[in-house]
Design an enzyme around this catalytic site. Sequence first.
Site, mmCIF file in Angstrom:
data_model
loop_
_atom_site.group_PDB
_atom_site.id
_atom_site.type_symbol
_atom_site.label_atom_id
_atom_site.label_comp_id
_atom_site.label_asym_id
_atom_site.label_seq_id
_atom_site.Cartn_x
_atom_site.Cartn_y
_atom_site.Cartn_z
ATOM 1 N N SER A 1 -17.004 5.636 0.324
ATOM 2 C CA SER A 1 -16.776 4.269 -0.165
ATOM 3 C C SER A 1 -15.343 3.981 -0.594
ATOM 4 O O SER A 1 -15.105 3.386 -1.644
ATOM 5 C CB SER A 1 -17.738 3.931 -1.307
ATOM 6 O OG SER A 1 -19.043 4.018 -0.839
ATOM 7 N N SER A 2 -14.416 4.371 0.271
ATOM 8 C CA SER A 2 -13.020 4.021 -0.008
ATOM 9 C C SER A 2 -12.860 2.502 -0.012
ATOM 10 O O SER A 2 -12.098 1.955 -0.814
ATOM 11 C CB SER A 2 -12.096 4.648 1.035
ATOM 12 O OG SER A 2 -12.503 4.288 2.329
ATOM 13 N N ASP B 1 -22.473 0.534 -2.836
ATOM 14 C CA ASP B 1 -21.149 1.128 -3.045
ATOM 15 C C ASP B 1 -20.339 0.348 -4.080
ATOM 16 O O ASP B 1 -19.721 0.927 -4.974
ATOM 17 C CB ASP B 1 -20.372 1.168 -1.715
ATOM 18 C CG ASP B 1 -21.178 1.829 -0.612
ATOM 19 O OD1 ASP B 1 -22.186 2.490 -0.925
ATOM 20 O OD2 ASP B 1 -20.810 1.665 0.561
ATOM 21 N N SER C 1 0.848 -1.192 0.000
ATOM 22 C CA SER C 1 0.000 0.000 0.000
ATOM 23 C C SER C 1 0.877 1.232 0.000
ATOM 24 O O SER C 1 1.683 1.443 0.917
ATOM 25 C CB SER C 1 -0.895 0.017 1.245
ATOM 26 O OG SER C 1 -1.395 1.343 1.428
ATOM 27 N N GLY D 1 -12.895 6.832 5.766
ATOM 28 C CA GLY D 1 -13.838 7.071 6.860
ATOM 29 C C GLY D 1 -14.701 8.296 6.652
ATOM 30 O O GLY D 1 -15.155 8.916 7.613
ATOM 31 N N SER D 2 -14.948 8.659 5.402
ATOM 32 C CA SER D 2 -15.744 9.857 5.154
ATOM 33 C C SER D 2 -17.054 9.525 4.450
ATOM 34 O O SER D 2 -17.746 10.412 3.970
ATOM 35 C CB SER D 2 -14.938 10.853 4.330
ATOM 36 O OG SER D 2 -14.598 10.244 3.104
HETATM 37 C C1 GLA Z 1 -23.003 2.286 3.430
HETATM 38 C C2 GLA Z 1 -23.199 0.856 2.941
HETATM 39 C C3 GLA Z 1 -24.227 0.821 1.821
HETATM 40 C C4 GLA Z 1 -25.514 1.518 2.215
HETATM 41 C C5 GLA Z 1 -25.220 2.890 2.814
HETATM 42 C C6 GLA Z 1 -26.451 3.541 3.369
HETATM 43 O O1 GLA Z 1 -22.441 3.062 2.422
HETATM 44 O O2 GLA Z 1 -21.982 0.322 2.485
HETATM 45 O O3 GLA Z 1 -24.467 -0.515 1.445
HETATM 46 O O4 GLA Z 1 -26.264 0.723 3.090
HETATM 47 O O5 GLA Z 1 -24.245 2.833 3.831
HETATM 48 O O6 GLA Z 1 -27.310 3.909 2.369
#
Ligand code: GLA
Length: 385
Positions: free
Chosen positions: A125-126, A171, A67, A121-122
Site C-alpha cells: 500500500s505505497s 489500505d 518527489s 508494487g509490492s
Molecule cells: C488491494 C486493495 C484493497 C483490497 C486488497 C485485497 O490492496 O487496495 O482495497 O481489495 O487489494 O484484499
Amino acid sequence: MHDPAAFRSLHLARFHAEPAVFVAPGRVNLIGEHTDYAEGFVMPAAIDFATLAGISPRTDGKIVLYSENYTEERTFDAAAMPTKASKHWTDYPLGVVAILAGEGNKIPGFSLSLWGDVPLGSGLSSSAALEVATMLAVTSLIGVTYPGPVLARLCQRVENEFVGANCGIMDQFISANGKENHALLLDCRDLSFKLAPIPPDVALVIANTMVKHSIAGGDYATRRAESEAACAIINGHRGGVPFLRDATLEDLEKWGHEMAPKSLLRARHVISENLRTVAAEKALEKGDLVEVGRLMAEAHRSYSEDFEGSCVEADAMVALAQDLPGLIGARLTGGGFGGCTINLVERKHAAAFAEALGARYTAKFGIVPQIHVCHASGGAHRLEF
Ligand code: GLA
C-alpha cells in the site's frame, strides 16, 4: 526510515519555507483478502514503512510537487489543475487536490515534498500511504479536519475516481487509523473496528517475492467482477444480498450451479474469507495462535486455489516457510498476483526465520527476496520537531 529532520531540511532548502510534516504508513493485511469491496471484514496492521509529506504555503498561486524518490519536481497552476490522471507519480497528490476541491474546498498554492520507503508494487500500500500523507498535509494547510474514517474514504475516492483503480477501503483506512502493536478487525460496511492485539513476542515477517503487484492491472478488476456476478445471482433469488458480505455458503450450494464456474469459486473465497477473518480476530483475542495459523493457511489455500489470486512465487514463499522454526502462520497478503507474504513468527526466531526463508527462496528461483521483520505501527499523524 528517512530521517524526518533531514526531510524537513530538504523541503526548507528547496522551497525556502518551513514545512508542516506528516507521516502515513503502509500496511500488511493479516487476513481478509478481497473482502473489503464486498463490505466484509479485513484485519490489517500498519507497518514501519511510510510516506512523509512536507507542505508549506506559496503566494504565487502555484502548486509545486517534489518527489525525493523520483528526484523530480512538477509545477501546476492552482486555478487550473489537471482533472485527469496521467500515469505519473503526481496522479496521487493531484487526485487529493481534485477530491478536496470537489468537496467544496478552495485550494491555494503550496509546495509539497514527498518521500517514502514503502516498497513500490509490492502489495504494501505505497499508494495509500502517499494519498493519506498528502491528504493530511493539504487539509492541514487549508485548515480542515476530517475524522480518520472520513479521511480514509476521501483517499479511497482519489484512487477510485482520479487514479482509476477500483480498490476497496482497507489500505487507506489502516494507513489513517492504525494503532501501534495492533491489527484492526475492520467492518468495511460501517467502518467500525475492533483492536486486535498482536502479542509482543510475535513478529510480522514480510517476505517480498519481488514479483510486481498492481491493482491497476486487469486481474484485480476481473476477480472483483467475477465475485460480484455471483452476488447478483444470489440477490436475484432471495434479495437482501447487495454484497457478498450478506451471502452464505448455503447460498452457493443452492444457486452455485447457475454461476459461471469461476464466479462460484471467487464467491466461495470471499464468503469463507469473511468467516475466517472474524474467527482469526477471536483467536487472536484468546491468544490461540495455533488457530490463527490454521486460519491463515486455509486463507492462503482459498486465495490461491479458489480466487486464483496468487502466483507460483508467492505459493512457494508460503510453502518454503512451513517447517521453519517459529512459524505461526503464512499467507500471501494484499491485492495478489505477486507482492509479499505475511508470516507471523515467534519473535525470538524471527531473524533466523527471515534468513532461512530468503536462502530457500533464492535457491529455488535465483532471486534474492527482501524480507523485513516488522512490528505493527501507529496510523498517520503530524510530526513535531
Ligand atoms: C488491494 C486493495 C484493497 C483490497 C486488497 C485485497 O490492496 O487496495 O482495497 O481489495 O487489494 O484484499
